[in-house]
Design an enzyme around this catalytic site. Sequence first.
Site, short mmCIF file in Angstrom:
data_model
loop_
_atom_site.label_atom_id
_atom_site.label_comp_id
_atom_site.label_asym_id
_atom_site.label_seq_id
_atom_site.Cartn_x
_atom_site.Cartn_y
_atom_site.Cartn_z
N SER A 84 -2.99 -1.78 -2.20
CA SER A 84 -2.37 -1.17 -1.02
C SER A 84 -1.45 -0.03 -1.43
O SER A 84 -1.21 0.21 -2.62
CB SER A 84 -1.59 -2.23 -0.21
N SER A 86 1.91 0.83 -0.79
CA SER A 86 3.36 0.83 -0.62
C SER A 86 4.10 1.48 -1.79
O SER A 86 5.28 1.78 -1.67
CB SER A 86 3.88 -0.59 -0.43
N LYS A 141 7.33 -3.64 -6.65
CA LYS A 141 8.27 -2.70 -6.03
C LYS A 141 9.16 -2.12 -7.11
O LYS A 141 9.11 -2.52 -8.28
CB LYS A 141 9.15 -3.40 -4.98
N SER A 222 6.25 0.63 3.41
CA SER A 222 6.41 -0.46 2.46
C SER A 222 7.12 -1.64 3.10
O SER A 222 8.16 -1.50 3.75
CB SER A 222 7.22 0.01 1.24
#
Length: 264
Positions: A84, A86, A141, A222
């Site tokens: 994905s 993000s 992250k 995100s």
Amino acid sequence: MSSFFTHIGTDFASILFVLTIVTGVLWVLDRFKLEPARKSVAAAAGTEPAKANWLVDFGRQFFPVIAAVFLLRSFVVEPFRIPSGSMIPTLRVGDFILVNRFAYGLRCPVGDCKLLALGEPKRGDVVVFRYPVDPKMDFIKRVIGLPGDTVRYVGKQLTVNGQLLSQELLGEFEGSPVLRYREDYQGVVHEILQNPDRPPQDFEFTVPEGQYFMMGDNRDGSSDSRYWGTVPEAYLKGRAFLIWMSWDAEASRPALSRIGGSIR
């Protein structure tokens, strides 16, 4: 937009652990009991030793390989795939990355215990961790706030402990209305995306002890600590450091320019 990984899965660690134990027991059993017994019977009869049954033979042959994979994946380096967006533009859909599993200490292969403290996350690190809402899932992250830090996000600009992170506008991102910025976080220079059509979500937050505040580089795309809270230290898995492979799904070919890129 979530940033969980669809790699082989957190449950695979448990499966691999069980396989290592089972094949290891079979290897030891055959090596020190069954094989000597077969040889003894064969010597007495003057024949060749009988072959081990298929299950014992499987354990004997595959234990070294399974154990090596288990130890490497648990304590040294682990591969993940990014499904994905993000962390765009730092990481893109189709990137295959490597994660340093001992950057923040040697941890138990299964569970949350730490065997040896070797280091701690730094501000700006790109980290893989277990998703606090569903620990069976892995997220990636950037570390924005360490324990005790005060994180302030106003007008889509970050301030950490009173220090404003500098941002330099680089232009539009690949012809879209989304804007690309170069952000400098205490010497960790990386790019982020912001969507001017999305309203800012201003907040100020002090990170609790033993927790970490995470955000994606695709700031308006995100799902991160702004929505589901901080990440416990016990959930950290490692620091992402290399893109070893990247696949461009639209072109149906490898994205050669991204292969071998370091992650900052």
